[in-house]
Design a protein around this motif. Structure first.
Motif, PDB file in Angstrom:
ATOM      1  N   TYR A 146      47.724  69.735  -0.882  1.00  0.00           N
ATOM      2  CA  TYR A 146      46.779  70.007   0.203  1.00  0.00           C
ATOM      3  C   TYR A 146      47.175  71.222   1.038  1.00  0.00           C
ATOM      4  N   ASN A 206      44.320  66.790   5.521  1.00  0.00           N
ATOM      5  CA  ASN A 206      44.670  65.930   4.394  1.00  0.00           C
ATOM      6  C   ASN A 206      46.179  65.941   4.142  1.00  0.00           C
ATOM      7  N   ILE A 219      40.749  61.202  -0.863  1.00  0.00           N
ATOM      8  CA  ILE A 219      41.765  62.233  -0.629  1.00  0.00           C
ATOM      9  C   ILE A 219      43.010  61.934  -1.466  1.00  0.00           C
TER      10      ILE A 219
END
Length: 161
Positions: free
Chosen positions: A20, A28, A123
């Motif tokens: 991320y 995230n 995510i």
């Protein structure tokens, strides 16, 4: 029902977090980092507000996080280590402004609403799939990863519980 697993390989943990950062998705990255460094359940993590981690009067990050756990109703005091604090600093820097009542992991939908559990799951799953991390990885894997590595470093299981 399949059992969620921790991320056991330290290299995979680094890759997971870096995923991320490389995408410039600091929210995230911070979610993953806090999850792996605090042992909080995803519901408690998503409902954290900036006032929980940052003292706006002293203009400094708190050393400990006090959380009333949703599932158990217990009050818990959790140390914020350097890695967690640095992730929070990066996230705060990336935002225009924050107040003590703002959720840390804000949704893009609506004013001051946290992302929901299904978004958090996406995510986590996206990174795990794209990085080909073995095992059944979900939001609870963040908590399990914390516990697994603490146990491997000699923290007694009774203390972890």
């Amino acid at each position: 029902m399949q059992k969620t697993q921790p991320i056991k390989d330290v290299r995979d943990i680094r890759r997971f977090k870096q995923y991320y950062l490389d995408k410039h998705q600091i929210r995230n990255y911070t979610l993953v980092t806090l999850g792996m460094n605090t042992s909080l359940r995803i519901g408690d993590l998503l409902h954290l507000k900036w006032g929980n981690v940052y003292d706006f009067h002293k203009k400094s990050y708190r050393k400990h996080l006090r959380v009333l756990e949703q599932k158990t109703g217990k009050s818990n005091l959790i140390a914020l280590n350097k890695e967690a604090t640095n992730a929070l600093k990066d996230l705060k820097k990336s935002l225009e402004s924050v107040s003590s009542n703002d959720y840390i992991f804000q949704s893009r939908e609506g004013d001051n609403r946290p992302i929901n559990r299904s978004q958090a799951f996406r995510i986590i799953k996206t990174a795990a799939n794209d990085l080909h991390i073995e095992g059944i990885i979900s939001c609870h894997s963040l908590r399990k990863t914390f516990g697994y590595h603490a146990w491997k470093q000699g923290v007694p299981p009774a203390l972890l519980m």
